[in-house]
Design a protein around this motif. Structure first.
Motif, PDB file in Angstrom:
ATOM      1  N   LEU A 257      14.314  25.606  -9.786  1.00 14.26           N
ATOM      2  CA  LEU A 257      13.159  24.901  -9.454  1.00 14.26           C
ATOM      3  C   LEU A 257      12.686  25.296  -8.160  1.00 14.26           C
ATOM      4  CD1 LEU A 257      14.771  21.474  -9.895  1.00 14.26           C
ATOM      5  CD2 LEU A 257      12.813  22.152 -11.163  1.00 14.26           C
ATOM      6  N   ASN A 258      13.248  25.900  -7.234  1.00 13.73           N
ATOM      7  CA  ASN A 258      12.695  26.341  -6.019  1.00 13.73           C
ATOM      8  C   ASN A 258      11.671  27.671  -6.442  1.00 13.73           C
ATOM      9  OD1 ASN A 258      12.883  26.537  -3.006  1.00 13.73           O
ATOM     10  ND2 ASN A 258      13.404  28.915  -3.424  1.00 13.73           N
ATOM     11  N   ALA A 259      12.057  28.467  -7.161  1.00 11.06           N
ATOM     12  CA  ALA A 259      11.461  29.682  -7.603  1.00 11.06           C
ATOM     13  C   ALA A 259      10.082  29.299  -8.316  1.00 11.06           C
ATOM     14  CB  ALA A 259      12.134  30.529  -8.780  1.00 11.06           C
ATOM     15  N   ARG A 260       9.930  27.942  -8.986  1.00  7.08           N
ATOM     16  CA  ARG A 260       8.771  27.643  -9.448  1.00  7.08           C
ATOM     17  C   ARG A 260       7.872  26.769  -8.455  1.00  7.08           C
ATOM     18  NH1 ARG A 260       8.678  27.531 -15.192  1.00  7.08           N
ATOM     19  NH2 ARG A 260      10.362  27.987 -16.101  1.00  7.08           N
ATOM     20  N   LEU A 261       8.659  26.217  -7.268  1.00  6.59           N
ATOM     21  CA  LEU A 261       7.749  25.399  -6.629  1.00  6.59           C
ATOM     22  C   LEU A 261       7.422  25.841  -5.209  1.00  6.59           C
ATOM     23  CD1 LEU A 261       9.843  22.026  -6.850  1.00  6.59           C
ATOM     24  CD2 LEU A 261       7.869  22.576  -7.947  1.00  6.59           C
ATOM     25  N   VAL A 262       8.005  26.918  -4.725  1.00 10.61           N
ATOM     26  CA  VAL A 262       7.820  27.644  -3.475  1.00 10.61           C
ATOM     27  C   VAL A 262       6.401  28.144  -3.307  1.00 10.61           C
ATOM     28  CG1 VAL A 262       8.585  30.126  -4.314  1.00 10.61           C
ATOM     29  CG2 VAL A 262       8.905  29.262  -1.939  1.00 10.61           C
ATOM     30  N   ARG A 263       5.661  28.640  -4.277  1.00 14.40           N
ATOM     31  CA  ARG A 263       4.498  28.952  -4.217  1.00 14.40           C
ATOM     32  C   ARG A 263       3.458  27.976  -3.911  1.00 14.40           C
ATOM     33  NH1 ARG A 263       1.230  33.715  -7.485  1.00 14.40           N
ATOM     34  NH2 ARG A 263      -0.644  33.677  -6.005  1.00 14.40           N
ATOM     35  N   ARG A 264       3.985  26.723  -4.436  1.00 15.09           N
ATOM     36  CA  ARG A 264       2.743  25.539  -4.165  1.00 15.09           C
ATOM     37  C   ARG A 264       3.092  24.965  -2.895  1.00 15.09           C
ATOM     38  NH1 ARG A 264       2.765  20.502  -8.581  1.00 15.09           N
ATOM     39  NH2 ARG A 264       1.231  19.183  -7.245  1.00 15.09           N
ATOM     40  N   PHE A 265       4.363  24.720  -2.703  1.00  8.11           N
ATOM     41  CA  PHE A 265       4.923  23.985  -1.228  1.00  8.11           C
ATOM     42  C   PHE A 265       5.081  24.687  -0.142  1.00  8.11           C
ATOM     43  CE2 PHE A 265       5.442  21.220  -5.177  1.00  8.11           C
ATOM     44  CZ  PHE A 265       4.705  20.140  -4.555  1.00  8.11           C
ATOM     45  N   GLY A 266       5.494  25.782  -0.315  1.00  3.04           N
ATOM     46  CA  GLY A 266       5.888  26.789   0.705  1.00  3.04           C
ATOM     47  C   GLY A 266       7.509  26.465   1.046  1.00  3.04           C
ATOM     48  N   ILE A 267       8.095  27.167   2.138  1.00  3.12           N
ATOM     49  CA  ILE A 267       9.466  27.340   2.065  1.00  3.12           C
ATOM     50  C   ILE A 267       9.919  26.135   2.915  1.00  3.12           C
ATOM     51  CG2 ILE A 267       9.550  29.840   1.577  1.00  3.12           C
ATOM     52  CD1 ILE A 267      10.267  30.076   4.615  1.00  3.12           C
ATOM     53  N   ASP A 268       9.211  25.868   4.071  1.00  4.08           N
ATOM     54  CA  ASP A 268       9.711  24.804   4.902  1.00  4.08           C
ATOM     55  C   ASP A 268      10.010  23.250   4.089  1.00  4.08           C
ATOM     56  OD1 ASP A 268       9.642  26.836   6.833  1.00  4.08           O
ATOM     57  OD2 ASP A 268       7.683  26.158   7.773  1.00  4.08           O
ATOM     58  N   PRO A 269       8.671  22.662   3.607  1.00  6.94           N
ATOM     59  CA  PRO A 269       9.065  21.556   2.784  1.00  6.94           C
ATOM     60  C   PRO A 269      10.257  21.523   1.954  1.00  6.94           C
ATOM     61  CG  PRO A 269       6.528  22.022   2.832  1.00  6.94           C
ATOM     62  CD  PRO A 269       7.520  23.415   3.356  1.00  6.94           C
ATOM     63  N   LEU A 270      10.533  22.726   1.258  1.00  7.87           N
ATOM     64  CA  LEU A 270      11.712  22.707   0.357  1.00  7.87           C
ATOM     65  C   LEU A 270      13.011  22.823   1.144  1.00  7.87           C
ATOM     66  CD1 LEU A 270      10.247  24.992  -2.363  1.00  7.87           C
ATOM     67  CD2 LEU A 270      10.599  22.587  -2.707  1.00  7.87           C
ATOM     68  N   ILE A 271      12.998  23.403   2.225  1.00  4.39           N
ATOM     69  CA  ILE A 271      14.122  23.490   3.118  1.00  4.39           C
ATOM     70  C   ILE A 271      14.514  22.307   3.627  1.00  4.39           C
ATOM     71  CG2 ILE A 271      15.117  24.093   5.261  1.00  4.39           C
ATOM     72  CD1 ILE A 271      13.561  26.985   5.009  1.00  4.39           C
ATOM     73  N   ARG A 272      13.408  21.264   3.924  1.00  4.37           N
ATOM     74  CA  ARG A 272      13.772  20.103   4.444  1.00  4.37           C
ATOM     75  C   ARG A 272      14.215  18.966   3.363  1.00  4.37           C
ATOM     76  NH1 ARG A 272       8.380  21.172   6.774  1.00  4.37           N
ATOM     77  NH2 ARG A 272       8.724  21.826   9.256  1.00  4.37           N
ATOM     78  N   PHE A 273      13.679  19.164   2.129  1.00  3.91           N
ATOM     79  CA  PHE A 273      14.177  18.486   1.191  1.00  3.91           C
ATOM     80  C   PHE A 273      15.582  18.771   0.887  1.00  3.91           C
ATOM     81  CE2 PHE A 273      15.106  18.377  -3.452  1.00  3.91           C
ATOM     82  CZ  PHE A 273      15.079  17.003  -3.747  1.00  3.91           C
ATOM     83  N   GLY A 274      15.894  20.199   0.821  1.00  2.53           N
ATOM     84  CA  GLY A 274      17.327  20.425   0.627  1.00  2.53           C
ATOM     85  C   GLY A 274      18.345  19.739   1.744  1.00  2.53           C
ATOM     86  N   ALA A 275      17.979  19.904   2.935  1.00  5.87           N
ATOM     87  CA  ALA A 275      18.626  19.285   4.012  1.00  5.87           C
ATOM     88  C   ALA A 275      18.787  17.827   3.930  1.00  5.87           C
ATOM     89  CB  ALA A 275      18.075  19.654   5.384  1.00  5.87           C
ATOM     90  N   VAL A 276      17.794  17.062   3.400  1.00  7.17           N
ATOM     91  CA  VAL A 276      18.014  15.596   3.389  1.00  7.17           C
ATOM     92  C   VAL A 276      18.881  15.603   2.259  1.00  7.17           C
ATOM     93  CG1 VAL A 276      17.006  13.523   2.357  1.00  7.17           C
ATOM     94  CG2 VAL A 276      15.675  14.887   4.182  1.00  7.17           C
ATOM     95  N   LEU A 277      18.732  16.155   0.974  1.00  5.97           N
ATOM     96  CA  LEU A 277      19.707  16.135  -0.032  1.00  5.97           C
ATOM     97  C   LEU A 277      21.303  16.266   0.368  1.00  5.97           C
ATOM     98  CD1 LEU A 277      20.140  15.605  -3.199  1.00  5.97           C
ATOM     99  CD2 LEU A 277      19.844  18.158  -3.528  1.00  5.97           C
ATOM    100  N   ALA A 278      21.398  17.260   1.102  1.00  7.26           N
ATOM    101  CA  ALA A 278      22.813  17.538   1.492  1.00  7.26           C
ATOM    102  C   ALA A 278      23.331  16.565   2.532  1.00  7.26           C
ATOM    103  CB  ALA A 278      22.697  19.003   2.439  1.00  7.26           C
ATOM    104  N   THR A 279      22.619  16.195   3.410  1.00  6.87           N
ATOM    105  CA  THR A 279      23.180  15.120   4.115  1.00  6.87           C
ATOM    106  C   THR A 279      23.177  13.744   3.556  1.00  6.87           C
ATOM    107  OG1 THR A 279      21.425  15.745   5.851  1.00  6.87           O
ATOM    108  CG2 THR A 279      22.338  13.590   6.299  1.00  6.87           C
ATOM    109  N   LEU A 280      22.535  13.334   2.567  1.00  7.44           N
ATOM    110  CA  LEU A 280      22.693  12.080   1.845  1.00  7.44           C
ATOM    111  C   LEU A 280      24.119  12.212   0.980  1.00  7.44           C
ATOM    112  CD1 LEU A 280      19.391  11.002   0.749  1.00  7.44           C
ATOM    113  CD2 LEU A 280      20.792  10.127   2.598  1.00  7.44           C
ATOM    114  N   ALA A 281      24.277  13.607   0.202  1.00  8.50           N
ATOM    115  CA  ALA A 281      25.426  13.656  -0.641  1.00  8.50           C
ATOM    116  C   ALA A 281      26.599  13.784   0.134  1.00  8.50           C
ATOM    117  CB  ALA A 281      25.055  15.031  -1.669  1.00  8.50           C
ATOM    118  N   GLY A 282      26.547  14.720   1.419  1.00  7.00           N
ATOM    119  CA  GLY A 282      27.643  14.825   2.049  1.00  7.00           C
ATOM    120  C   GLY A 282      28.354  13.374   2.624  1.00  7.00           C
TER     121      GLY A 282
END
Length: 391
Positions: A257-282
């Motif tokens: 998913l990241n490989a498909r979305l990174v060109r459209r959204f850039g790396i920083d928003p995807l990093i933030r999404f991953g951090a939110v996901l990690a925080t909630l799941a943890g």
């Protein structure tokens, strides 16, 4: 090249994932408790973290192939030592040697990707490589469990010796990606002193902080799930491998998913999404571990989503850091890797130190490091330079 780079990058995971099901058996064989045996993971991370700081500058000065060859030789020697170990301190020492060799493959294979690609193309390539190399850790625990079914834990490390030898042979067809005219002419000592300069760069530290905090949680997951699943919830070593593979599937899907979305959204928003996901799941994993909600699956489900956050955080954080210093890719890659695996030492050590036979120390550690990854996100730089094609 894709297959060889994937193999090189997977050395960090196969060196640990393959013997995870054997941790309880190793404890019985070496007359050690669960906390002491889990320190073999921490010892490995110490060697892996510190070793990268040496291999990065060496790779920038002398190219990528020679240091990788030397690293593979060290990995083979360390694996032999682990197979012959008769005590936990001896095992920890040889794991250090094994790790110093393995980290050369990881840090310099990342540098080779940056030698060949830039911008979102590098992030996409790293995501593809993470998907391919996830095959190794997905089958590693299951294969380790099968080996335990027919042989002792020593056989697992002999298998790693064979993997090292096979990769050493495959390296003969890997081209050098850093030609002499692009190499860094400064001395190795000057490169070491340059780490202090890099550590003063707020944007670099933000990317390293997000990835490093997340790695602390991931290695708490790696160190804690054998006790949580096998000892506490009485899962067999073979079935443990299947549960561990669920997290790998999550990483593979998220990486694609990241490989498909990174060109459209850039790396920083995807990093933030991953951090939110990690925080909630943890946080959910910690609560379930404390109250025993859902029993086994109350742990498996949130840990699946925590592991999946790897696909959005790791590759993007590495590329975000490397983009700032294209002439010192090996050195920056080494620093990022050392910081990431340094927090991995802390994460796995916390699980071992506070081990009480329940999943709660693991859950609480994962929750803390997940929150840490989110707290570093405000320091991420603008994503405008990572949404173009690097030209």
């Amino acid at each position: 090249m894709l297959a060889i780079l994937s193999a090189l990058m997977s050395f960090a995971s196969i060196s640990t994932d393959l013997y995870l099901p054997a941790l309880p058996a190793m404890g019985e064989s070496l007359s050690a408790d669960a906390g002491s045996v889990e320190l073999t993971i921490s010892g490995y991370l110490i060697g892996f973290s510190i070793g990268q700081l040496f291999w990065g500058p060496i790779g920038d000065r002398y190219g990528r192939r020679l240091p990788i060859t030397l690293g593979l030789l060290l990995f083979i020697v360390g694996s032999v030592g682990c197979a012959l170990s008769t005590s936990v301190p001896m095992m920890i020492g040889w794991r250090l040697v094994q790790a110093v060799g393995a980290c050369a493959n990881v840090v310099l294979s990342r540098a080779m990707v940056r030698d060949l690609y830039v911008g979102h193309q590098a992030a996409r390539m790293l995501s593809v490589l993470m998907t391919v190399m996830a095959i190794a850790p997905s089958i590693g625990p299951s294969l380790g469990g099968l080996i335990l079914h027919v042989a002792s834990w020593h056989a697992i490390f002999w298998l790693l010796v064979g993997v090292g030898l096979l990769t050493l042979w495959a390296l003969t067809v890997l081209p050098e990606t850093l030609p002499p005219e692009r190499r860094n002419a400064q001395s190795i000592m000057a490169a070491f002193l340059g780490y202090a300069q890099l550590l003063r760069q707020p944007r670099l530290l933000a990317y390293a902080g997000v990835g490093g905090s997340f790695y602390g949680g991931m290695f708490a997951y790696v160190a804690g799930t054998p006790v949580a699943y096998i000892s506490h919830h009485h899962v067999s070593p073979q079935h443990y491998g299947l549960l561990f593979a669920l997290g790998i599937v999550g990483i593979m899907v998220a990486s694609q998913l990241n490989a498909r979305l990174v060109r459209r959204f850039g790396i920083d928003p995807l990093i933030r999404f991953g951090a939110v996901l990690a925080t909630l799941a943890g946080a959910l994993a910690a609560l379930n571990a404390w109250h025993d909600w859902g029993r086994l699956w109350g742990l498996v489900v949130p840990l699946f989503f925590f592991a999946s956050a790897t696909g959005f955080i790791v590759a993007n954080a590495i590329v975000g850091a490397l983009e700032s210093y294209p002439e010192r890719v090996g050195t920056v890659s080494a620093l990022i890797g050392a910081l990431q695996y340094g927090t991995g030492i802390l994460g796995s050590a916390c699980v071992g130190y506070f081990a009480n036979g329940t999943p709660f120390p693991m859950g609480l550690t994962i929750a803390g490091f997940g929150l840490g990854s989110l707290l570093f996100c405000p320091g991420l730089g603008s994503n405008r330079d990572t949404k173009n094609d690097g030209s």
